[in-house]
Motif scaffolding. Structure first.
Motif, mmCIF file in Angstrom:
data_model
loop_
_atom_site.group_PDB
_atom_site.id
_atom_site.type_symbol
_atom_site.label_atom_id
_atom_site.label_comp_id
_atom_site.label_asym_id
_atom_site.label_seq_id
_atom_site.Cartn_x
_atom_site.Cartn_y
_atom_site.Cartn_z
ATOM 1 N N THR B 1006 0.811 -1.209 0.000
ATOM 2 C CA THR B 1006 0.000 0.000 0.000
ATOM 3 C C THR B 1006 0.854 1.275 0.000
ATOM 4 O O THR B 1006 1.875 1.339 0.694
ATOM 5 N N PRO B 1007 0.433 2.274 -0.751
ATOM 6 C CA PRO B 1007 1.186 3.529 -0.754
ATOM 7 C C PRO B 1007 1.151 4.222 0.599
ATOM 8 O O PRO B 1007 2.005 5.055 0.886
ATOM 9 N N LEU B 1008 0.192 3.863 1.420
ATOM 10 C CA LEU B 1008 0.100 4.513 2.729
ATOM 11 C C LEU B 1008 1.363 4.303 3.546
ATOM 12 O O LEU B 1008 1.828 5.192 4.239
ATOM 13 N N ASN B 1032 -1.657 -1.490 -5.770
ATOM 14 C CA ASN B 1032 -1.790 -2.198 -4.491
ATOM 15 C C ASN B 1032 -2.259 -3.632 -4.735
ATOM 16 O O ASN B 1032 -3.434 -3.951 -4.622
ATOM 17 N N ASN B 1035 -2.590 -5.756 -0.320
ATOM 18 C CA ASN B 1035 -3.740 -5.523 0.575
ATOM 19 C C ASN B 1035 -5.065 -5.584 -0.168
ATOM 20 O O ASN B 1035 -6.073 -5.978 0.392
ATOM 21 N N GLN B 1036 -5.046 -5.126 -1.429
ATOM 22 C CA GLN B 1036 -6.325 -5.049 -2.141
ATOM 23 C C GLN B 1036 -6.425 -6.088 -3.249
ATOM 24 O O GLN B 1036 -7.264 -5.976 -4.134
#
Lengths: 68, 1436
Positions: B1006-1008, B1032, B1035-1036
């Motif tokens: 994730t980029p987060l 992503n 996670n996705q």
């Protein structure tokens, strides 16, 4: 439009700070949802333009979710 | 620059010598307070060390589901701060660390930090989690309040920062510590428990090439060390080892062993093929050496072969282990005795290891020993084991108590002896052979002659044995056993077998070796290149010797120093019996004896068939479950094997580090009250009684029940939930309010209804303390919108209905006219009700943990009786030690918003102290200049990550990369195992540069969390960081579609295609620095404004301080006494010191802390007015502060960092206008006391506000000493009202404000306007008051809590009681909101007899003034006061 719920193309526009993070957490918790759901990250759900929602439908989306 | 915090150790003196001040701050505690303080400081140019005891920062807030009063997701609020703190170049997070001491002075400290090992290298760990997936150790998860399991290698919680994993390890398990070769017994037992037998065998083989042998014949010192032996019996480690090898070889077959490539040119000769020799050979071959083993006998195995009879160790089993070693490429030469090892060196061997074993049997040292018929056990066993036959007589005596003696007896029986006597000089429990071995041989028919010794061998004329003479033995000098005279007896014996011990020797070698010596440490002999050692005869010691020889020879051949490098001392998890019992209790372990393997029936023990059966699988699992997991981490190394980036380092050791810092901020936080101490509520006994923190986890979507509240007893959704308030607060042992429980209970109640709308929630409380902004509205919403019931009743105990695990509460309901069963509360009839609930939540209060108390002691800051940090009233963030600041619940229980305010305040103080050194220790990252790509077409490089198995295990990563390569604008696509590992990051930069790529896509997580990392690699390649896109696919994608390989692969391709389409459109974005005006505007010259202005100036920034009135001070001018006046220990430092219980302790702290400052503060600040005077002086003296009195803000424009404001002085715009430029604005416009006409205010001079009353009290107090005891005037009563604070006129407030009123509107009351009376008169007024009523929550306070009225009422009541103890005081209140330590005032007021009467808004009190004489009555619509107050004639 497909009869099969799993095949429905759903586009989810998600706020970077909350809904997108929630989608990440759903993965972290190994929850399941159909692969035809795709998340598009937005800097803020306020960034969404109605045109983008309509465009998604125009291009074949069965449903659009804006989450933030 | 004057000091804001008033400490003598201020930077003023230090700034003269800049080098003595350090521009770094240590923040202790990684909760929200620590994180906030760290971010503030790091952003303002200080280096920060953030020290956290756990493996990640986040504190309690990370455990919360929501925050009140907005119901925001706690993690969503916290997580961005976590990430920011984790990535900040100037914040160094020290996890698993404790501060053990701080030396030095404010501005220049040396902090000692004990850094416990994490066992994971954070620079390498990519947080993929593959390690955790294979870890066999499951532990209770403290983050989930033990309601879910965790692994020994795990993250504290999914969003944890630092994001790397950590291993929980107490130390080396004692079994491993006791083993000469460090067998990881806890590790393979843990693997057995998970039925991972092949892995278990592999783990054993890492240290032991003879698992089958040691599983049968080891003397197992591990079992002797086993902590479990302290509670019942040690774990059967040896039997488990045998089980693993037998089971694996039987059911999975033998793994084919491949020869190891020879990478070294040196040859090594090993003389002897026993356990030591073969181990050395194995190790050296594995290192790439060429090894030849010389064996004199026709078979390999040494004493394992010749010394152990087949009924204990079947020959095939031994050969299996030996064959596996030989298959590695060891050259074995049988029947090749070596007489002179030096010839081997001459033959070209580079080193020789003499592993010739312990073959020399000791002598019996008795008469007749040389006769025919006396044999040595070792010779006899060798003969039998090599397939020869040995003739034993019918009557055999075996002398010796070791395993060889037992073996000799067993062999004799199997060879036809009719009678076998085993002579033990000691009692059978004390001989080297294990008790069960002696028992078994006895069952086989041998006679055990314990405490007997053979004194003489008798023989005939042919020197052939005919018998023995023996005697009872006793211990003599030097622990030697000697015969007892007079007890001699004889036995007819044909064969005597001596088995009294062996030693190693080199007697079979060339005579030149007879006297060769060697160094036991380095194993070197007198001959360079020839090594030897002594194994003491135990197989496992011999294996250890073999390992040692191999590493020694390796060092010798590499010409490295021959002595073994020192190994770090890793602690051993050795327990006392109590500790073992505690572990048994913690894990609910049932005490039971070990599971022993089955033995061969006696009638079958005639041949050499193995007598001990292996454990069955079920037996092995049962036995493995008995392991107490002493070390926590079992060191099974499964994580090491699973880790693709070599991040796991099992032999990390604790480090002690010293860090130079200028200031320390203590934010170690609280611990929740241990509810098991309140046994009456049944927590721990009744499954459905849980704490509020546990409930918080049940509500959390990431919690153990994924956000579905379920009863622990049956997983049903509770329909009726009760919250019990003040558990561990406001009780006999906690004379304080935890300040957060009312609100979090309300929040949890609301959330449980949000989750399940038909839930009924009932909160049992003493007072509702919704005292902060938005809290009162939240509370009302809880009642009106959610139907949550609040009952004012403290529940005394909880009972359980055993049938359904429901909980039964007895409580007194709110007054009801209809109810029959009545008792009296507040003078009214109430009902006692017994009600059943599905779940009871205990709202636990805040405490200070023992660990934090220890921290306080070590750092020399004063703590109160409860362990909270002492701070002075006017320096609430300053500890007793200059340069050390306290923030958050460490100083007083408080909620998150106030904790954050504390943290920023403490950061500001530290920043002020260290202002001269701002920016001296910070790091800035340098990047190459940015490349212009405006004229280029998109050239996209894409990296697709496997994330170990997290992505690669669920979709086809290479296929995704292959697909990406076919898409437009893609110049490079590759897949990497861990794209975020350090080397991959560098690789990305390199590839982007090489390929001339101008866009980067990473298809990974994730980029987060990872976006900034990859953007950094792009910047390092000279590209704008916004030319980056992430797909992503973890996670996705892979994680949510883990059952659908094809669909997941397709979706990943689509996500990559989307990313590529977007990336092609990306353009560089530039952030440009804006100059900021480093000046602040502070509006409002009250205490808040003054403090802010002084702090800013201290930090070096010019300040405009604007005040509408002609003096500074605001409401502080009206304050005359504080809670300090009543000597409360928590607030008054000198009073605390006088408390006898903690006196010595306090003195000790003080001695340690050299806390001159507090004494200093104490002497300086005795009253609010003195404090105000001091502040005014400081403001005036400060050249950076420009004070604008009688000035208002007329207009402001601009934006953050650059504002322009117009200040208008004089009234009605008459004065001059000044333009000021400023970068920040602080609005501190304060509030004024409400003075409306409720309760007759303004109609009678005896009806006053608390502020007016306080002035009156102060005047009276001042006049007390001069007061004459003249004739008493008429008695007087007063009715006081206490109103809410209102915000004063200010454009930023959302409520409308009246123009500030003159202090007392419309009328002048002699009682409330002291100026109109002489001091003496005022004093008399107070002295003559007979009864006073205080009405709380007047005016705006009906809508929101004004926070201070209750406390002010307590304060004034106490002062009145002091001045006039006879005065009868009644407080008419709604809820007493003396939160935090203010509770002590309430307690004290009750103790002094102040009466408290509750009212509700639907039954408000009324004030009646009597005509003429002015009688006044106070009473509610329903007559809430039991009796009218006595008539009180008007004073005037």
């Amino acid at each position: 439009m497909s009869q099969n719920g799993d095949k429905l193309q759903i586009i989810a526009f998600c706020c970077h700070y909350c809904a997108y993070a929630a989608a990440d957490l759903a993965g972290g918790m190994r929850l399941k949802y159909p692969p035809s759901i795709k998340v598009i990250e937005l800097p803020c759900s306020g960034k969404i333009n109605p045109v983008q929602v309509l465009k998604a439908f125009e291009q074949g989306a069965d449903g659009v979710m804006v989450a933030g | 620059m004057p000091s804001q915090n008033g400490t003598p150790e201020n930077p003023k003196s230090k700034t003269q010598n800049p080098k003595s001040v350090i521009g770094a701050v240590m923040v202790v505690g990684g909760g929200i307070a620590g994180i906030q303080a760290s971010l503030d400081l790091a952003e303002s140019g200080f280096k920060v060390y953030l020290v956290e005891t756990k493996s990640a920062i986040g504190g309690h807030m990370a455990q919360l589901d929501k925050t009140f009063p907005t119901n925001d997701c706690a993690m969503c609020t916290l997580s961005p701060k976590l990430v920011e703190a984790g990535r900040h170049l100037n914040i160094e997070i020290l996890t698993n660390s404790e501060v053990t001491g701080v030396d030095g002075e404010a501005g220049n400290f040396t902090a000692t930090v004990r850094r416990k090992p994490r066992y994971v290298d954070l620079n390498r760990c990519t947080s993929c989690g593959d390690c955790s997936a294979v870890c066999p150790i499951s532990l209770p998860n403290p983050y989930e309040l033990n309601m879910a399991p965790r692994k020994a290698i795990d993250k504290l919680y999914p969003q944890a920062i630092p994001s790397g994993f950590a291993i929980e390890k107490e130390g080396v398990a004692p079994c491993r510590d006791g083993c000469p070769i460090g067998q990881r017994a806890q590790g393979y037992i843990a693997l057995i428990a998970e039925r991972r037998y092949e892995e278990a065998l592999r783990l054993i083989q890492k240290d032991n090439p003879f698992p089958s042998v040691c599983g049968r014949t080891c003397h197992h010192p591990c079992e002797g060390r086993c902590n479990r032996a302290k509670v019942d019996e040690s774990v059967g480690i040896m039997a488990l080892k045998r089980f693993v090898s037998d089971y694996t070889y039987t059911y999975f077959g033998r793994k084919r062993v491949e020869p190891v490539p020879k990478t070294r040119n040196e040859w090594v000769a090993v003389v002897g093929s026993g356990p030591a020799g073969l181990t050395t050979a194995q190790d050296l071959v594995n290192m790439g050496y060429r090894v030849t083993v010389f064996e004199a006998l026709p078979v390999a195995g040494g004493l394992m072969r010749t010394g152990i009879p087949a009924h204990r160790l079947p020959k095939g089993i031994l050969q299996r282990d030996i064959d596996d070693i030989l298959a590695l490429g060891v050259d074995l030469k049988l029947n090749t005795p070596v007489e002179d090892p030096t010839t081997l060196l001459e033959e070209g061997y580079d080193a020789v290891f003499l592993a010739t074993g312990v073959y020399e049997e000791a002598h019996l040292d008795i008469e007749g020993e040389e006769m025919t018929g006396v044999v040595k056990a070792i010779d006899m066993l060798r003969e039998v084991n090599l397939g020869g036959t040995v003739k034993v007589g019918e009557r055999v005596a075996v002398v010796g108590g070791g395993i060889s003696a037992v073996d000799a007896a067993a062999v004799s029986l199997r060879m036809g002896a009719k009678e076998v006597y085993l002579f033990l000089r000691r009692p059978r429990g004390e001989v080297p052979a294990y008790q069960w071995e002696i028992d078994e041989i006895e069952r086989e028919g041998a006679r055990i002659m314990q405490d007997h010794t053979v004194t003489c061998v008798l023989g005939d004329e042919n020197q052939k044995v005919t018998g023995i003479e023996f005697a009872e033995a006793k211990m003599g000098k030097g622990r030697r056993y000697i015969p007892i005279e007079g007890t001699e007896d004889t036995l007819k014996i044909d064969t005597v077998i001596s088995a009294v011990g062996r030693s190693s020797g080199l007697s079979f070698l060339n005579s030149s070796f007879q006297s060769v010596t060697y160094n036991p440490k380095t194993m070197e002999t007198d001959h360079p290149g020839i090594f030897t050692g002594d194994s003491k005869g135990f197989i496992v010691n011999a294996i250890a010797l073999g390992h040692k020889a191999a590493s020694t020879i390796d060092r010798y051949l590499r010409k490295e120093p021959i002595t073994e490098p020192k190994k770090p001392a890793i602690p051993v998890a050795k327990w006392t019996k109590e500790e073992a019992l505690a572990r048994v209790a913690r894990d609910n372990i049932e005490l039971k004896p070990r599971v022993n393997p089955a033995m061969l029936p006696m009638e079958q023990r005639v041949s050499f068939q193995e007598i001990m059966a292996p454990l069955t699988e079920q037996q092995a699992l049962d036995e493995a479950a008995r392991c107490l997991q002493c070390g926590i981490c079992s060191e099974c190394l499964a994580c090491v094997d699973a880790c693709g980036v070599d991040a796991i380092v099992h032999d990390m050791v604790e480090q002690v580090e010293e860090l130079n810092v200028g200031a320390v901020i203590l934010a170690p936080g609280y611990q929740a009250y241990q509810s098991k101490l309140s046994e009456e509520y049944g927590w721990g006994r009744y499954p459905n009684v849980i704490t509020s923190l546990e409930f918080e986890r049940l509500l959390s979507a990431s919690g153990p029940t994924t956000g579905h509240v379920k009863r622990p007893s049956d997983s049903h959704t509770p329909k009726k939930i009760a919250f019990l308030q003040c558990i561990g607060s406001r009780d006999q042992s906690h004379n304080y309010c935890s300040a957060v429980c009312c609100m979090y209970a309300t929040k949890e109640a609301i959330m449980s209804i949000e989750h399940e709308p038909d839930t009924q929630v009932h909160v049992f409380m003493m007072d509702m303390r919704s005292f902060s902004k938005g809290y009162e509205g939240y509370y009302r919403q809880a009642q009106n919108k959610y139907g949550i019931k609040y009952t004012r009743c403290r529940i005394s105990s909880v009972k359980e209905n055993p049938e359904n695990n429901n909980l039964i509460l007895r409580y007194i309901d709110s007054p009801s006219e209809e109810a029959e069963d009545r008792s009296t509360v507040d003078g009214r009839r109430s009902t006692v009700i017994e009600e059943e609930f599905d779940m009871v939540v205990l709202s636990v209060g805040m405490e200070i943990s023992d660990k934090v108390r220890e921290l306080g002691r070590n750092l020399g800051v004063e703590l109160d009786d409860y362990g909270f940090c002492h701070t002075a009233l006017f320096q609430p963030l300053q500890t007793s030690r200059p340069g050390l600041y306290a923030a958050g619940p460490f100083r007083e229980p408080k909620d998150i918003p106030e904790t954050v305010v504390d943290a920023s305040g403490a950061a500001a103080l530290a920043g002020g102290l260290l202002a001269p050194e701002r920016g001296t220790l910070v790091t800035r990252k340098a990047y190459p200049p940015e490349k212009d790509i405006s004229q280029e077409d998109a050239r996209i490089a894409i990296f697709v990550c496997h994330c170990g198995s997290n992505i690669g295990g669920f979709l086809d990563v290479p296929d995704v990369a292959e697909y990406a390569r076919t898409l437009p604008n893609v110049v490079h696509a590759e897949h990497t195992l861990y794209t975020c590992s350090q080397d991959s990051i560098a690789h990305i930069t390199e590839r982007v540069k090489e390929l001339g790529a101008n866009r980067l896509i990473v298809a990974a997580c994730t980029p987060l969390t990872h976006g900034p990392l990859f953007q950094d690699s792009l910047r390092a390649a000279g590209l704008n960081p916004y030319l980056f896109e992430m797909a992503n696919i973890r996670n996705q994608c892979s994680w949510v579609h883990s059952d659908e390989w094809d669909a997941a692969t397709d979706k990943a391709k689509e996500l990559v295609r989307m990313a590529i389409a977007r990336a092609a459109q990306l353009e560089p974005l530039h952030t440009s620095p804006m100059p900021t005006e480093k000046t602040a505007l502070v509006i409002g010259g009250g205490l808040a404004g003054i403090t802010a202005a002084l702090s800013l100036a201290e930090q070096g920034f010019p300040v405009h301080l604007v005040e509408r009135n002609d003096t500074l001070g605001g409401n502080l001018r009206h304050l005359h006494h504080t809670i300090l006046d009543f000597g409360f220990p928590i607030l008054d430092l000198s009073a605390a010191n006088s408390q006898s219980k903690t006196c010595a302790e306090q003195r000790a702290y003080r001695a340690k802390s050299r806390c001159r400052s507090i004494q200093n503060l104490k002497s300086k600040i005795v009253s609010p007015q003195q404090y105000l005077a001091e502040l005014e002086e400081q403001v005036e003296a400060n050249p950076l502060i420009t004070v604008h009195l009688e000035t208002e803000l007329a207009r402001t424009s601009g934006f953050v960092g650059n504002f322009n404001s117009t200040l208008q002085s004089g009234s009605n715009g008459a004065g001059q206008r000044i333009e000021v430029r400023h970068g920040a604005t602080i609005v501190a416009t304060g509030g004024v006391e409400y003075r409306g006409d409720e309760y007759g205010y303004g109609t009678d001079s005896r009806i006053v506000t608390q502020q007016e009353f306080e002035t009156l009290l102060a005047t009276s107090r001042g006049a007390e000493e001069q007061r004459s005891r003249g004739a008493e005037e008429q008695g007087s009563g007063a009715l006081l009202t206490r109103e809410g604070e209102r915000g004063s006129k200010g454009k930023t407030e959302s409520i409308s404000f009246a123009k500030p009123q003159s202090p007392i509107p419309n009328f002048q009351s002699p009682i409330s306007n002291p100026k109109s009376k002489t001091c003496g008169e005022q004093s008399r007024t107070i002295q003559n008051l007979k009864s006073v009523v205080m009405i709380l929550c007047v005016g705006p306070a009906e809508q929101y809590c004004a926070r201070i009225c209750c406390t002010t009422a307590m304060k004034n009541a106490l002062m009145l009681k002091r001045l006039n103890p006879a005065a009868e005081i009644t407080v008419i209140y709604r809820d007493i909101r003396t939160y935090g330590f203010k509770e002590q005032l309430y307690t004290e007021a009750r103790r002094l007899g102040v009466r408290f009467v509750r009212y509700d808004f639907d039954r408000k009190p009324e004030v009646h003034l009597r005509q003429g004489a002015g009688e006044q009555r106070s009473g509610g619509a329903n007559s809430i006061t039991p009796a009218p107050l006595p008539p009180a004639p008007l004073h005037n």
